[in-house]
Design a protein around this motif. Structure first.
Motif, PDB file in Angstrom:
ATOM      1  N   SER A  99       0.815  -1.219   0.000  1.00 47.07           N
ATOM      2  CA  SER A  99       0.000   0.000   0.000  1.00 47.07           C
ATOM      3  C   SER A  99       0.847   1.266   0.000  1.00 47.07           C
ATOM      4  CB  SER A  99      -0.933   0.013   1.213  1.00 47.07           C
ATOM      5  OG  SER A  99      -0.194   0.137   2.417  1.00 47.07           O
ATOM      6  N   GLY A 100       2.135   1.135   0.352  1.00 48.94           N
ATOM      7  CA  GLY A 100       3.003   2.308   0.418  1.00 48.94           C
ATOM      8  C   GLY A 100       3.953   2.458  -0.748  1.00 48.94           C
ATOM      9  N   VAL A 101       3.824   1.588  -1.751  1.00 46.70           N
ATOM     10  CA  VAL A 101       4.720   1.672  -2.914  1.00 46.70           C
ATOM     11  C   VAL A 101       4.269   2.809  -3.826  1.00 46.70           C
ATOM     12  CG1 VAL A 101       5.509   0.516  -5.008  1.00 46.70           C
ATOM     13  CG2 VAL A 101       5.332  -0.763  -2.873  1.00 46.70           C
ATOM     14  N   GLY A 102       5.127   3.799  -4.003  1.00 47.66           N
ATOM     15  CA  GLY A 102       4.901   4.851  -4.982  1.00 47.66           C
ATOM     16  C   GLY A 102       3.523   5.481  -4.941  1.00 47.66           C
ATOM     17  N   SER A 103       3.033   5.835  -6.115  1.00 48.08           N
ATOM     18  CA  SER A 103       1.712   6.436  -6.278  1.00 48.08           C
ATOM     19  C   SER A 103       0.693   5.343  -6.600  1.00 48.08           C
ATOM     20  CB  SER A 103       1.738   7.450  -7.421  1.00 48.08           C
ATOM     21  OG  SER A 103       2.020   6.785  -8.646  1.00 48.08           O
ATOM     22  N   LYS A 104      -0.568   5.722  -6.655  1.00 48.85           N
ATOM     23  CA  LYS A 104      -1.616   4.763  -7.007  1.00 48.85           C
ATOM     24  C   LYS A 104      -1.371   4.187  -8.396  1.00 48.85           C
ATOM     25  CE  LYS A 104      -6.633   4.215  -7.285  1.00 48.85           C
ATOM     26  NZ  LYS A 104      -7.961   4.863  -7.092  1.00 48.85           N
ATOM     27  N   GLN A 105      -0.923   5.039  -9.312  1.00 48.20           N
ATOM     28  CA  GLN A 105      -0.659   4.574 -10.676  1.00 48.20           C
ATOM     29  C   GLN A 105       0.463   3.537 -10.697  1.00 48.20           C
ATOM     30  OE1 GLN A 105      -0.958   7.673  -9.661  1.00 48.20           O
ATOM     31  NE2 GLN A 105      -2.251   8.881 -11.051  1.00 48.20           N
ATOM     32  N   ILE A 106       1.499   3.771  -9.892  1.00 44.52           N
ATOM     33  CA  ILE A 106       2.605   2.810  -9.807  1.00 44.52           C
ATOM     34  C   ILE A 106       2.116   1.498  -9.210  1.00 44.52           C
ATOM     35  CG2 ILE A 106       4.796   2.300  -8.665  1.00 44.52           C
ATOM     36  CD1 ILE A 106       5.114   4.242 -10.941  1.00 44.52           C
ATOM     37  N   ARG A 107       1.299   1.576  -8.170  1.00 44.88           N
ATOM     38  CA  ARG A 107       0.787   0.351  -7.533  1.00 44.88           C
ATOM     39  C   ARG A 107      -0.110  -0.437  -8.485  1.00 44.88           C
ATOM     40  NH1 ARG A 107       0.392   4.040  -3.286  1.00 44.88           N
ATOM     41  NH2 ARG A 107      -1.872   4.266  -3.454  1.00 44.88           N
ATOM     42  N   ASN A 108      -0.814   0.262  -9.353  1.00 45.10           N
ATOM     43  CA  ASN A 108      -1.685  -0.423 -10.313  1.00 45.10           C
ATOM     44  C   ASN A 108      -0.899  -1.175 -11.381  1.00 45.10           C
ATOM     45  OD1 ASN A 108      -4.016   0.460  -9.066  1.00 45.10           O
ATOM     46  ND2 ASN A 108      -4.344   2.181 -10.454  1.00 45.10           N
ATOM     47  N   ARG A 109       0.331  -0.746 -11.641  1.00 43.82           N
ATOM     48  CA  ARG A 109       1.138  -1.362 -12.695  1.00 43.82           C
ATOM     49  C   ARG A 109       2.303  -2.192 -12.156  1.00 43.82           C
ATOM     50  NH1 ARG A 109      -0.380  -2.495 -17.336  1.00 43.82           N
ATOM     51  NH2 ARG A 109       1.763  -2.387 -18.065  1.00 43.82           N
ATOM     52  N   ALA A 122      16.191   0.142  -1.961  1.00 41.70           N
ATOM     53  CA  ALA A 122      15.015   0.717  -1.311  1.00 41.70           C
ATOM     54  C   ALA A 122      13.739  -0.062  -1.608  1.00 41.70           C
ATOM     55  CB  ALA A 122      14.840   2.173  -1.756  1.00 41.70           C
ATOM     56  N   GLY A 123      13.855  -1.222  -2.252  1.00 43.80           N
ATOM     57  CA  GLY A 123      12.675  -2.009  -2.596  1.00 43.80           C
ATOM     58  C   GLY A 123      11.859  -2.384  -1.369  1.00 43.80           C
ATOM     59  N   ASP A 124      10.564  -2.076  -1.395  1.00 38.17           N
ATOM     60  CA  ASP A 124       9.721  -2.269  -0.216  1.00 38.17           C
ATOM     61  C   ASP A 124       9.433  -3.734   0.092  1.00 38.17           C
ATOM     62  OD1 ASP A 124       9.482   0.433   0.353  1.00 38.17           O
ATOM     63  OD2 ASP A 124       7.758   0.690  -0.958  1.00 38.17           O
ATOM     64  N   MET A 125       9.442  -4.592  -0.908  1.00 35.36           N
ATOM     65  CA  MET A 125       9.059  -5.983  -0.687  1.00 35.36           C
ATOM     66  C   MET A 125      10.138  -6.811   0.000  1.00 35.36           C
ATOM     67  SD  MET A 125       5.959  -6.559  -1.690  1.00 35.36           S
ATOM     68  CE  MET A 125       5.484  -4.932  -1.128  1.00 35.36           C
ATOM     69  N   LYS A 186       8.195   2.144   7.186  1.00 37.15           N
ATOM     70  CA  LYS A 186       9.294   2.759   6.442  1.00 37.15           C
ATOM     71  C   LYS A 186       9.292   4.267   6.618  1.00 37.15           C
ATOM     72  CE  LYS A 186       7.258   3.552   1.835  1.00 37.15           C
ATOM     73  NZ  LYS A 186       7.445   3.305   0.387  1.00 37.15           N
ATOM     74  N   LEU A 187      10.457   4.836   6.367  1.00 37.37           N
ATOM     75  CA  LEU A 187      10.630   6.278   6.303  1.00 37.37           C
ATOM     76  C   LEU A 187      10.961   6.625   4.867  1.00 37.37           C
ATOM     77  CD1 LEU A 187      12.908   6.838   9.425  1.00 37.37           C
ATOM     78  CD2 LEU A 187      10.451   7.230   9.277  1.00 37.37           C
ATOM     79  N   GLY A 188      10.247   7.603   4.313  1.00 39.15           N
ATOM     80  CA  GLY A 188      10.480   7.986   2.929  1.00 39.15           C
ATOM     81  C   GLY A 188      10.792   9.456   2.801  1.00 39.15           C
ATOM     82  N   SER A 189      11.180   9.834   1.589  1.00 41.87           N
ATOM     83  CA  SER A 189      11.550  11.225   1.347  1.00 41.87           C
ATOM     84  C   SER A 189      10.351  12.103   1.034  1.00 41.87           C
ATOM     85  CB  SER A 189      12.547  11.301   0.181  1.00 41.87           C
ATOM     86  OG  SER A 189      12.006  10.685  -0.972  1.00 41.87           O
ATOM     87  N   ARG A 190       9.259  11.473   0.578  1.00 42.48           N
ATOM     88  CA  ARG A 190       8.045  12.222   0.258  1.00 42.48           C
ATOM     89  C   ARG A 190       6.850  11.450   0.770  1.00 42.48           C
ATOM     90  NH1 ARG A 190       8.886  12.398  -5.991  1.00 42.48           N
ATOM     91  NH2 ARG A 190      10.049  10.536  -5.445  1.00 42.48           N
ATOM     92  N   ARG A 191       5.816  12.164   1.173  1.00 38.26           N
ATOM     93  CA  ARG A 191       4.664  11.505   1.772  1.00 38.26           C
ATOM     94  C   ARG A 191       3.814  10.778   0.744  1.00 38.26           C
ATOM     95  NH1 ARG A 191       1.390  14.838   6.135  1.00 38.26           N
ATOM     96  NH2 ARG A 191       3.438  14.583   7.087  1.00 38.26           N
ATOM     97  N   ALA A 192       3.554  11.418  -0.410  1.00 38.20           N
ATOM     98  CA  ALA A 192       2.616  10.842  -1.373  1.00 38.20           C
ATOM     99  C   ALA A 192       3.252   9.760  -2.234  1.00 38.20           C
ATOM    100  CB  ALA A 192       2.047  11.944  -2.264  1.00 38.20           C
ATOM    101  N   VAL A 193       4.485   9.975  -2.666  1.00 35.44           N
ATOM    102  CA  VAL A 193       5.172   9.014  -3.527  1.00 35.44           C
ATOM    103  C   VAL A 193       6.493   8.685  -2.851  1.00 35.44           C
ATOM    104  CG1 VAL A 193       5.965   8.510  -5.856  1.00 35.44           C
ATOM    105  CG2 VAL A 193       4.108  10.138  -5.515  1.00 35.44           C
ATOM    106  N   SER A 194       6.428   7.826  -1.863  1.00 36.33           N
ATOM    107  CA  SER A 194       7.549   7.664  -0.948  1.00 36.33           C
ATOM    108  C   SER A 194       8.497   6.552  -1.376  1.00 36.33           C
ATOM    109  CB  SER A 194       7.022   7.363   0.460  1.00 36.33           C
ATOM    110  OG  SER A 194       8.087   7.212   1.354  1.00 36.33           O
ATOM    111  N   ILE A 195       9.760   6.922  -1.577  1.00 36.80           N
ATOM    112  CA  ILE A 195      10.826   5.953  -1.787  1.00 36.80           C
ATOM    113  C   ILE A 195      11.542   5.778  -0.455  1.00 36.80           C
ATOM    114  CG2 ILE A 195      12.978   5.482  -3.005  1.00 36.80           C
ATOM    115  CD1 ILE A 195      11.896   7.211  -5.292  1.00 36.80           C
ATOM    116  N   ALA A 196      11.669   4.541  -0.019  1.00 36.34           N
ATOM    117  CA  ALA A 196      12.174   4.287   1.328  1.00 36.34           C
ATOM    118  C   ALA A 196      13.614   4.747   1.498  1.00 36.34           C
ATOM    119  CB  ALA A 196      12.068   2.805   1.649  1.00 36.34           C
TER     120      ALA A 196
END
Length: 286
Positions: A99-109, A122-125, A186-196
């Motif tokens: 649920s925390g990977v990138g944006s909604k569009q990224i999660r859909n693809r 930084a891969g979340d999985m 995780k801690l990310g650099s941005r709230r909406a499109v967070s890279i760990a």
């Protein structure tokens, strides 16, 4: 781009045939969230693209009661993982990570197989799958299947790392025992499109407020997930009190010191990991 040959296998047999034609320039594509950028920026120039988004055996999440395991197809998207009943039932850590990977569009693809094959630090999985003792199943050009740990797949130095004529077809995870809790933060650099910038996963038994047999994995510290044994030992067998949480957070700072001594990010991550540790344990009732 005009010279790229494209294969779209519908079965594992067709996938093996496509892999037999692969070269070191060839790439496997599912969601394409990383590969399309690499091609656009000139970092990849594939001669062959193998599209596995319609390979039926790579699209399912299934439970195998007789083998006591859950399987996730390599072409399953993060959105599908986030919403799947089996993931919700057994793997809160994977649902949280997806649920925390990138944006909604990224999660859909984006797909779980692509996340592992890309092997970004930084891969979340990687942390939750490692904590859950998952096995990554690949197929090669001969149709042979091989099982590896996550660390074997993603470590550049590993002799068992992914080869150009192999594809990740599924991930196998032992079904958690009763009383298991598995968590991710995780801690990310941005709230909406967070890279760990730093992530952590926990798998443990939790009975009557006491944590036992914990496995703690840290991500985004190096090229592969790091097992945080000091932190696991710090809470093993203890009731989950505020004192235990502080003890855990302090132990996590030692993990940072051991993992990245002298690195420019060490002071930041040494402090940040304390908050991450508390976030990781926050879903558990005291």
């Amino acid at each position: 781009m005009n010279n790229i040959r494209m294969y779209s296998p519908r079965s594992l047999e067709e996938l093996a045939t496509a892999l037999s034609k692969a070269t070191e320039r060839s790439r496997i594509i599912a969601g394409g969230t990383d590969l399309t950028i690499a091609i656009h920026e000139g970092e990849a120039c594939p001669d062959i693209l193998i599209d596995v988004s319609r390979t039926a055996a790579m699209r399912d999440i299934a439970e195998y009661a007789e083998e006591d395991k859950i399987t996730i197809g390599g072409a399953v998207t993060f959105t599908e993982m986030e919403n799947d009943p089996l993931i919700k039932k057994y793997f809160f850590s994977l649902q949280s990570a997806a649920s925390g990977v990138g944006s909604k569009q990224i999660r859909n693809r984006g797909t779980i197989g692509g996340n592992l094959a890309n092997a970004s630090p930084a891969g979340d999985m990687m942390p939750p799958l490692t904590a859950l003792d998952a096995r990554v199943v690949t197929i090669n050009a001969k149709g042979e299947e091989t099982r590896r740990t996550v660390k074997e797949i993603v470590s550049p130095e590993s002799p068992a790392k992914l080869k150009f004529d192999e594809a990740i077809i599924r991930i196998e995870i032992p079904k958690p025992r009763e009383g298991n809790v598995n968590l991710f933060a995780k801690l990310g650099s941005r709230r909406a499109v967070s890279i760990a910038r730093l992530s952590a996963a926990l798998s443990a038994e939790f009975h009557n407020g006491v944590i036992t047999n914990p496995i703690v994995i840290l991500g985004a510290l190096g090229k592969a997930p790091v097992e945080a044994r000091i932190s696991a030992s710090a809470i093993d067998g203890l009731p989950l009190t505020e004192e235990t949480k502080i003890r855990f957070a302090e132990a996590m700072t030692k993990e940072i010191d051991l993992a990245i001594p002298g690195r420019y990010s060490q002071p930041y991550k040494r402090e940040a990991v304390k908050g991450l540790a508390l976030d990781l344990l926050s879903p558990l009732p005291c």
